[in-house]
Design a protein around this motif. Sequence first.
Motif, PDB file in Angstrom:
ATOM      1  N   GLY A 111     -22.640 -30.124 -27.563  1.00 22.26           N
ATOM      2  CA  GLY A 111     -22.480 -28.682 -27.349  1.00 22.26           C
ATOM      3  C   GLY A 111     -23.663 -27.996 -26.708  1.00 22.26           C
ATOM      4  N   GLU A 112     -24.789 -28.720 -26.480  1.00 22.38           N
ATOM      5  CA  GLU A 112     -25.975 -28.113 -25.860  1.00 22.38           C
ATOM      6  C   GLU A 112     -26.111 -28.615 -24.427  1.00 22.38           C
ATOM      7  OE1 GLU A 112     -27.932 -25.925 -27.403  1.00 22.38           O
ATOM      8  OE2 GLU A 112     -26.764 -26.105 -29.263  1.00 22.38           O
ATOM      9  N   GLN A 118     -15.734 -19.814 -29.820  1.00 22.68           N
ATOM     10  CA  GLN A 118     -15.497 -20.270 -31.191  1.00 22.68           C
ATOM     11  C   GLN A 118     -14.763 -21.622 -31.198  1.00 22.68           C
ATOM     12  OE1 GLN A 118     -12.879 -17.711 -33.425  1.00 22.68           O
ATOM     13  NE2 GLN A 118     -13.947 -18.145 -35.336  1.00 22.68           N
ATOM     14  N   THR A 119     -13.744 -21.735 -30.338  1.00 18.86           N
ATOM     15  CA  THR A 119     -12.968 -22.979 -30.288  1.00 18.86           C
ATOM     16  C   THR A 119     -13.808 -24.123 -29.744  1.00 18.86           C
ATOM     17  OG1 THR A 119     -11.157 -21.525 -29.702  1.00 18.86           O
ATOM     18  CG2 THR A 119     -10.684 -23.862 -29.710  1.00 18.86           C
ATOM     19  N   LEU A 120     -14.627 -23.841 -28.722  1.00 13.44           N
ATOM     20  CA  LEU A 120     -15.467 -24.901 -28.152  1.00 13.44           C
ATOM     21  C   LEU A 120     -16.483 -25.387 -29.189  1.00 13.44           C
ATOM     22  CD1 LEU A 120     -16.054 -23.539 -24.525  1.00 13.44           C
ATOM     23  CD2 LEU A 120     -14.598 -25.450 -25.212  1.00 13.44           C
ATOM     24  N   ARG A 121     -17.038 -24.456 -29.968  1.00 13.47           N
ATOM     25  CA  ARG A 121     -17.987 -24.849 -31.029  1.00 13.47           C
ATOM     26  C   ARG A 121     -17.300 -25.749 -32.056  1.00 13.47           C
ATOM     27  NH1 ARG A 121     -20.245 -19.825 -30.784  1.00 13.47           N
ATOM     28  NH2 ARG A 121     -18.897 -19.015 -32.428  1.00 13.47           N
ATOM     29  N   TYR A 149     -20.957 -36.362 -25.061  1.00 14.24           N
ATOM     30  CA  TYR A 149     -21.314 -35.837 -23.734  1.00 14.24           C
ATOM     31  C   TYR A 149     -20.057 -35.346 -23.033  1.00 14.24           C
ATOM     32  CZ  TYR A 149     -25.858 -38.154 -24.312  1.00 14.24           C
ATOM     33  OH  TYR A 149     -27.099 -38.546 -24.764  1.00 14.24           O
ATOM     34  N   ARG A 150     -20.103 -34.110 -22.557  1.00 15.26           N
ATOM     35  CA  ARG A 150     -18.974 -33.594 -21.771  1.00 15.26           C
ATOM     36  C   ARG A 150     -19.494 -32.658 -20.683  1.00 15.26           C
ATOM     37  NH1 ARG A 150     -17.480 -28.524 -23.217  1.00 15.26           N
ATOM     38  NH2 ARG A 150     -18.340 -27.653 -25.132  1.00 15.26           N
TER      39      ARG A 150
END
Length: 383
Positions: free
Chosen positions: A331-332, A210-213, A352-353
């Motif tokens: 996120g993808e 949830q936090t990453l989203r 980008y990560r």
Amino acid sequence: MKTGSWKKRLFACFIFLLGLYVLWLGTILLRQRARREIPAAKRPSTHEVQGVYHIHTTFSDGRQPPEKVVAAASRQHLDFIILTDHGNPNRASLAGQGWKENVLVLAGSELSVSRGHLVALDFRPPDGTFAQNAEEAVQEVAAEGGFTVIAHPFSKTRWSWGGFTGYAGLEIADSDSMIKQNFWRAIPYLPALLLSPRIFLLKTLERPSQTLRKWDEMAAKQAVYGYFSADAHLAYETLFSCFRLHVLLGEPLAAEFERARAQVFNSLRRGAFYCAVDSARPAGGFIFWAERQRSHFPMGSTVPLAPSSRMQFRAEAAFPFAVQTCLLRDGEVVLRSEGPDISFSSGRPGVYRVEICLRGGSPLARDFPWIISNPIFIREDGL
Ligand SMILES: [Zn+2]
Ligand SMILES: [Zn+2]
């Protein structure tokens, strides 16, 4: 007679199962003990320092006085710690900054504001207090030269979101919340708490989806950086081995306190750091950057997208164990690679990560990223 033999069988069965359990737990602990001896990866030429962010002492609701917290950090060979005692601001904590036992002791304050808990860092102590209203507090901290990070947004004092976007960062995982929320997951490892508390702690970790989203959603609009937070109130040494920030500096950490303080905070402001679970494996030596022609853009950069040109995203490390590296855009996952090194060319804007997961006998849950980089923001408008 019959009852007696039934009881005997049950007892034998219990002893057998107990034996299996002890064997299983013992194997896990012994395996991890052996793996602890793995040396850290060879570091590239960037100057990396490791530290822990979000720590409470007896200046607020922490169990240990700052001297003992510093001693624990020193035993864990941390380069820096960031105390974040509650207060508005916590002046005692701020006054205690300096080099202590070879550890750079920095301090901010955890403010209780209208939307939740907000960590203020690198500010000049104000004459009075910061506003209770979150947006005003952010602006007042900025006016004193500081920046702010949203603390534990989806747990404890949950953050109430609004349209305001002036935050420099948010905590993408914090160990205090993980332990409280997922204690039940780690119950089979309860005896490990006495022998190897870090293994128990690792078993409480669950991917903070949830936090990453939310982070990806915020990052689509602004440069906002992700922090692993210890939110340490007790068991300092175990927590210090677990959630770390790896901060990349332009030059070696200075011996002079004010200079060293500025170096660490400036890198945090620029997003030149990555988060790692170092108690699972030592995570030093990772770098992520983008390049275009001869220009290099480090982690945390915002880069305007030049028309019809492509960016090359690269990550490198020399980890002597199996990892899977994912490059994410907005996120993808756009690239999945066995091993730490990646190279990916793209002409598309986006955030980008990198996430790296451990493979092969890791004590960390499969879906909990061992390393999470900060992003490189490729913007069409360059904002
Ligand atoms: Zn808090
Ligand atoms: Zn806290």
